[in-house]
Design an enzyme around this catalytic site. Structure first.
Site: not given
Length: 184
Positions: A84, A152
């Site tokens: 993540h 990200s």
């Protein structure tokens, strides 16, 4: 209408049952409404547990290096490790994991310092440090070949990790990765 004492037995029993179910329904509404207003984290936790069950993943913890990792794991097939991004946690991948687990073995960790993984206030949590911690995590899981997928900041960590430890990385997928520049 007949007074209560002269009503037939079936009517009195029916009213008694209706009153019982009315009280029971009011209690359920009060409990659910109260949890929504005063403890919404219970409802959120229940929602995440339902998503994990639907995705066929189980939550685990593992000590690797200086970190206690919390992660989801499930499915069968080639291994995907999903990382993540900044200020997120492993639950961000649950809707996608539902589609992946029928075809892939997925490992979805909370990166150290986020979610339920441990955070040492004196340690650094930049891309390089996280890539080193990821090495300890993947070694502790004893994974041989895997596809790293990073979003990200997770993409930057995956890229640095793949550059430093290419032997186990079968492929690398970067989703809007931090540090990459592209012209539209």
């Amino acid at each position: 209408m007949n007074p209560p004492a002269t009503r037939p037995l079936w009517q009195r029993m029916l009213f008694r049952r209706l009153k019982f179910f009315g009280v029971l329904l009011a209690l359920v509404v009060i409990v659910l409404g109260g949890s929504y207003l005063f403890a919404p984290q219970w409802l959120l936790r229940a929602h995440l547990m339902r998503q994990a069950m639907t995705a066929h993943v189980e939550e685990h913890t593992l000590r690797a290096g200086d970190t206690t990792w919390s992660y989801y794991e499930g499915g069968e097939g080639p291994t995907l490790v999903l990382l993540h991004g900044f200020a997120a946690d492993k639950t961000i991948w649950l809707p996608l994991a539902e589609q992946l687990t029928p075809h892939f073995h997925v490992v979805i960790p909370d990166l150290p310092g986020w979610g339920e993984s441990s955070r040492n206030p004196d340690a650094g949590y930049g891309v390089e440090a996280q890539a080193q911690r990821l090495q300890a995590f993947l070694a502790a899981l004893n994974l041989q070949r895997y596809v790293l997928v990073g979003h990200s900041m997770g993409g930057a960590i995956a890229g640095v990790y793949a550059a430093e430890h290419p032997q186990g990385v079968a492929a690398l997928a970067l989703v809007d990765a931090y540090g990459l520049k592209a012209e539209p």
